[in-house]
Design a protein around this motif. Structure first.
Motif, PDB file in Angstrom:
ATOM      1  N   GLU A  37       0.832  -1.213   0.000  1.00 18.83           N
ATOM      2  CA  GLU A  37       0.000   0.000   0.000  1.00 18.83           C
ATOM      3  C   GLU A  37       0.862   1.257   0.000  1.00 18.83           C
ATOM      4  O   GLU A  37       0.509   2.267  -0.608  1.00 18.83           O
ATOM      5  N   PHE A  38       2.000   1.191   0.701  1.00 23.91           N
ATOM      6  CA  PHE A  38       2.902   2.332   0.740  1.00 23.91           C
ATOM      7  C   PHE A  38       3.488   2.589  -0.644  1.00 23.91           C
ATOM      8  O   PHE A  38       3.546   3.729  -1.107  1.00 23.91           O
ATOM      9  N   VAL A  39       3.925   1.518  -1.321  1.00 22.78           N
ATOM     10  CA  VAL A  39       4.502   1.635  -2.663  1.00 22.78           C
ATOM     11  C   VAL A  39       3.475   2.246  -3.617  1.00 22.78           C
ATOM     12  O   VAL A  39       3.784   3.177  -4.368  1.00 22.78           O
ATOM     13  N   VAL A  40       2.255   1.736  -3.575  1.00 18.65           N
ATOM     14  CA  VAL A  40       1.190   2.264  -4.440  1.00 18.65           C
ATOM     15  C   VAL A  40       0.965   3.746  -4.149  1.00 18.65           C
ATOM     16  O   VAL A  40       0.823   4.559  -5.068  1.00 18.65           O
ATOM     17  N   GLY A  41       0.964   4.126  -2.878  1.00 17.69           N
ATOM     18  CA  GLY A  41       0.785   5.527  -2.510  1.00 17.69           C
ATOM     19  C   GLY A  41       1.886   6.421  -3.061  1.00 17.69           C
ATOM     20  O   GLY A  41       1.626   7.524  -3.556  1.00 17.69           O
ATOM     21  N   MET A  49       0.103   8.469 -10.802  1.00 15.69           N
ATOM     22  CA  MET A  49      -0.538   7.304 -11.416  1.00 15.69           C
ATOM     23  C   MET A  49      -1.924   7.093 -10.820  1.00 15.69           C
ATOM     24  O   MET A  49      -2.159   7.413  -9.659  1.00 15.69           O
ATOM     25  N   ALA A  50      -2.787   6.515 -11.619  1.00 17.22           N
ATOM     26  CA  ALA A  50      -4.091   6.073 -11.126  1.00 17.22           C
ATOM     27  C   ALA A  50      -3.865   4.840 -10.244  1.00 17.22           C
ATOM     28  O   ALA A  50      -2.828   4.175 -10.349  1.00 17.22           O
ATOM     29  N   ASP A  51      -4.829   4.535  -9.395  1.00 15.27           N
ATOM     30  CA  ASP A  51      -4.709   3.376  -8.503  1.00 15.27           C
ATOM     31  C   ASP A  51      -4.359   2.098  -9.258  1.00 15.27           C
ATOM     32  O   ASP A  51      -3.454   1.367  -8.869  1.00 15.27           O
ATOM     33  N   LEU A  55      -0.893  -0.017  -8.911  1.00 17.24           N
ATOM     34  CA  LEU A  55      -0.962  -1.394  -8.444  1.00 17.24           C
ATOM     35  C   LEU A  55      -0.270  -2.328  -9.436  1.00 17.24           C
ATOM     36  O   LEU A  55       0.495  -3.219  -9.045  1.00 17.24           O
ATOM     37  N   GLY A  56      -0.488  -2.111 -10.725  1.00 13.40           N
ATOM     38  CA  GLY A  56       0.153  -2.929 -11.756  1.00 13.40           C
ATOM     39  C   GLY A  56       1.661  -2.807 -11.746  1.00 13.40           C
ATOM     40  O   GLY A  56       2.384  -3.810 -11.863  1.00 13.40           O
ATOM     41  N   VAL A  57       2.170  -1.590 -11.589  1.00 12.05           N
ATOM     42  CA  VAL A  57       3.623  -1.365 -11.537  1.00 12.05           C
ATOM     43  C   VAL A  57       4.208  -2.058 -10.309  1.00 12.05           C
ATOM     44  O   VAL A  57       5.230  -2.745 -10.383  1.00 12.05           O
ATOM     45  N   MET A  58       3.544  -1.890  -9.164  1.00 11.13           N
ATOM     46  CA  MET A  58       4.026  -2.507  -7.930  1.00 11.13           C
ATOM     47  C   MET A  58       4.045  -4.023  -8.054  1.00 11.13           C
ATOM     48  O   MET A  58       5.031  -4.675  -7.680  1.00 11.13           O
ATOM     49  N   LEU A  59       2.991  -4.616  -8.612  1.00  9.86           N
ATOM     50  CA  LEU A  59       2.938  -6.073  -8.761  1.00  9.86           C
ATOM     51  C   LEU A  59       3.982  -6.590  -9.750  1.00  9.86           C
ATOM     52  O   LEU A  59       4.580  -7.650  -9.533  1.00  9.86           O
ATOM     53  N   THR A  60       4.223  -5.835 -10.825  1.00 11.64           N
ATOM     54  CA  THR A  60       5.260  -6.231 -11.787  1.00 11.64           C
ATOM     55  C   THR A  60       6.630  -6.225 -11.115  1.00 11.64           C
ATOM     56  O   THR A  60       7.425  -7.165 -11.281  1.00 11.64           O
TER      57      THR A  60
END
Length: 102
Positions: A37-41, A49-51, A55-60
């Motif tokens: 959640e911190f990374v996405v924030g 970035m949009a949510d 989220l996609g960048v963080m998961l990749t």
């Protein structure tokens, strides 16, 4: 032939273009400690970035070990990578962003 003149054609004008600045990738490096959640924030705030994109960048990055976040001129890439990494450090997380030439 008296009075003969040689006429030189004018040299063609060479239009100089400003060289395009080299571009640099901002890369998110995965770590196993920074909360997702911190990374996405950080991706949302620093990289706008949009949510779903964040989220996609963080998961990749999580799956592959790293992910290209965005591409900018050198100064912008370094500034954003530094701000994002500092945001993690300020919160006690090992979040790391790097830059490299495209």
């Amino acid at each position: 032939m008296s009075g003969a003149h040689t006429i030189d054609a004018p040299a063609p004008e060479v239009k100089s273009r400003a060289a395009r600045p080299r571009l640099f990738k901002v890369i998110l490096l995965n770590d196993d400690f920074t909360p997702r959640e911190f990374v996405v924030g950080v991706l949302r705030r620093i990289f706008r970035m949009a949510d779903s994109e964040a989220l996609g960048v963080m998961l990749t990055a999580h799956r592959r070990g790293a992910c290209v976040v965005a591409v900018f001129t050198r100064e912008v890439a370094e500034e954003k990578a530094s701000r994002a990494t500092q945001r993690g450090a300020d919160s006690g997380h090992p979040l790391t962003f790097t830059t490299e030439s495209e």
